[in-house]
Design an enzyme around this catalytic site. Sequence first.
Site, PDB file in Angstrom:
ATOM      1  N   GLY A 193       0.684  -1.241  -0.051  1.00 45.75           N
ATOM      2  CA  GLY A 193      -0.193   0.280  -0.075  1.00 45.75           C
ATOM      3  C   GLY A 193       1.073   0.954   0.461  1.00 45.75           C
ATOM      4  O   GLY A 193       2.184   0.998   0.102  1.00 45.75           O
ATOM      5  N   GLY A 194       0.258   2.536  -0.361  1.00 48.28           N
ATOM      6  CA  GLY A 194       0.747   3.775   0.485  1.00 48.28           C
ATOM      7  C   GLY A 194       1.997   3.982   1.338  1.00 48.28           C
ATOM      8  O   GLY A 194       3.034   3.492   0.744  1.00 48.28           O
ATOM      9  N   ILE A 195       1.741   3.526   2.517  1.00 50.22           N
ATOM     10  CA  ILE A 195       2.800   3.644   3.801  1.00 50.22           C
ATOM     11  C   ILE A 195       3.600   2.109   3.375  1.00 50.22           C
ATOM     12  O   ILE A 195       4.848   2.576   3.592  1.00 50.22           O
ATOM     13  CB  ILE A 195       1.769   3.705   4.395  1.00 50.22           C
ATOM     14  CG1 ILE A 195       1.227   4.985   4.966  1.00 50.22           C
ATOM     15  CG2 ILE A 195       2.753   3.966   6.028  1.00 50.22           C
ATOM     16  CD1 ILE A 195       0.415   5.425   6.111  1.00 50.22           C
ATOM     17  N   GLY A 243      -3.725  -2.254   6.687  1.00 49.63           N
ATOM     18  CA  GLY A 243      -4.749  -0.987   7.828  1.00 49.63           C
ATOM     19  C   GLY A 243      -5.779  -0.800   6.953  1.00 49.63           C
ATOM     20  O   GLY A 243      -5.768  -1.413   5.486  1.00 49.63           O
ATOM     21  N   GLN A 275     -12.329   9.972  16.112  1.00 50.15           N
ATOM     22  CA  GLN A 275     -12.511  10.573  14.198  1.00 50.15           C
ATOM     23  C   GLN A 275     -13.550  10.099  13.971  1.00 50.15           C
ATOM     24  O   GLN A 275     -13.768   9.221  14.318  1.00 50.15           O
ATOM     25  CB  GLN A 275     -11.505   9.772  13.465  1.00 50.15           C
ATOM     26  CG  GLN A 275     -11.419  10.365  11.717  1.00 50.15           C
ATOM     27  CD  GLN A 275     -11.521  12.039  11.919  1.00 50.15           C
ATOM     28  OE1 GLN A 275     -10.221  12.334  12.455  1.00 50.15           O
ATOM     29  NE2 GLN A 275     -11.628  12.393  11.348  1.00 50.15           N
ATOM     30  N   GLY A 298     -17.055   9.224  11.456  1.00 48.93           N
ATOM     31  CA  GLY A 298     -17.116   8.724  10.034  1.00 48.93           C
ATOM     32  C   GLY A 298     -16.041   7.922  10.201  1.00 48.93           C
ATOM     33  O   GLY A 298     -15.852   6.120   9.305  1.00 48.93           O
ATOM     34  N   TYR A 358     -12.889   1.374  13.165  1.00 46.89           N
ATOM     35  CA  TYR A 358     -11.964   1.663  12.774  1.00 46.89           C
ATOM     36  C   TYR A 358     -10.617   2.162  13.465  1.00 46.89           C
ATOM     37  O   TYR A 358      -9.275   2.333  14.466  1.00 46.89           O
ATOM     38  CB  TYR A 358     -11.451   2.702  11.497  1.00 46.89           C
ATOM     39  CG  TYR A 358     -10.132   2.902  11.099  1.00 46.89           C
ATOM     40  CD1 TYR A 358      -9.126   1.823  10.771  1.00 46.89           C
ATOM     41  CD2 TYR A 358      -9.112   4.509  11.166  1.00 46.89           C
ATOM     42  CE1 TYR A 358      -7.680   2.704   9.773  1.00 46.89           C
ATOM     43  CE2 TYR A 358      -8.450   4.787  11.333  1.00 46.89           C
ATOM     44  CZ  TYR A 358      -7.335   3.878  10.694  1.00 46.89           C
ATOM     45  OH  TYR A 358      -6.392   4.302  10.089  1.00 46.89           O
ATOM     46  N   PRO A 394       0.117   7.658  12.473  1.00 50.99           N
ATOM     47  CA  PRO A 394       0.037   8.310  11.138  1.00 50.99           C
ATOM     48  C   PRO A 394      -1.188   9.669  10.599  1.00 50.99           C
ATOM     49  O   PRO A 394      -2.080   9.051  11.929  1.00 50.99           O
ATOM     50  CB  PRO A 394      -0.087   7.631  10.180  1.00 50.99           C
ATOM     51  CG  PRO A 394       0.251   6.303   9.713  1.00 50.99           C
ATOM     52  CD  PRO A 394      -0.051   6.205  11.950  1.00 50.99           C
ATOM     53  N   GLY A 395      -0.925  11.424  11.007  1.00 49.42           N
ATOM     54  CA  GLY A 395      -2.475  11.867  10.566  1.00 49.42           C
ATOM     55  C   GLY A 395      -2.548  11.404   9.056  1.00 49.42           C
ATOM     56  O   GLY A 395      -2.009  10.734   8.051  1.00 49.42           O
TER      57      GLY A 395
END
Length: 243
Positions: A13-15, A87, A144, A146, A150, A180-181
């Site tokens: 994935g991205g990270i 995740g 958070q 929404g 999670y 991470p933010g």
Amino acid sequence: MTHGTVFATGAAGGIGEATVARLLSDGYTVVATDISHDALEVLAKRHAGQKLHTVQADLTDEAAARNAVREGRRMAGQIDYLVNVIGWFGTQPFVREDSAYWRKTIAINFEALLYVTHEILPEMIERKKGKIINVTSDAGKVGQSGEAVYSGMKGAVIAWSKSLARENARYGLNINCTAPGPTETALELAQDPDVIARVVKAIPFRRFAKPSDQAAMISFLCGPDSDFITGQVYSVSGGLTMI
Ligand SMILES: NC(=O)c1ccc[n+]([C@@H]2O[C@H](COP(=O)([O-])OP(=O)(O)OC[C@H]3O[C@@H](n4cnc5c(N)ncnc54)[C@H](O)[C@@H]3O)[C@@H](O)[C@H]2O)c1
């Protein structure tokens, strides 16, 4: 040059991908696992000739997760570091969710980590050496909207990691979290553009993190400069949260 083998989940994935690139350039051997066969192929091509092994597996399936670790060991030898990047989240109010959605959220964000960690921890305990880094989220610290379940699971990963850090300090293991933010990855950028613009305004540094910002913290927590650090949670969020 650093040595040792990293087993990384959610690695395509991205990270994850930025983390794999960073750890390879740091000198580690990396076993990259992910559910996406295609994304792993892209990763393998990008890093052809480097010390990268890939294993495709659905890590929410206990047998598949344990097999992925064994396959990683067969390919790369002993596992010295575990980096859990895996995740997933969607964005909707809790009242509109159903139990199938909760189960998916719980399985990917928490259960998968239990299976992989349970398979790897004994060898670290035996050698009295090893580092585990779990990628959580600022949502697990402050919540958070929404992303209620999670956030609950990311909070669970934080409490579980701290407990493991206490339980295994006697063996000299380092177990820490990154939080991470908002980070420029497909998962985050899939959100409504108006929401993204509002979030950027709320970040003191006025930008999303780059995946490489997250990878840099993971690299620090794998490296020797973090040898006296355990049970901690490091936010990488441009100051969005300060707790
Ligand atoms: N991007 C952000 O803004 C952000 C913010 C806070 C926390 N995070 C956390 O950072 C981590 C990485 O996020 P990302 O933005 O790179 O997301 P991403 O979706 O790009 O990467 C997650 C990876 O996990 C893999 N995965 C999902 N289900 C799997 C399964 N069942 N078995 C094996 N692999 C599976 C996906 O295929 C994907 O490659 C996650 O833990 C996420 O919760 C991200």
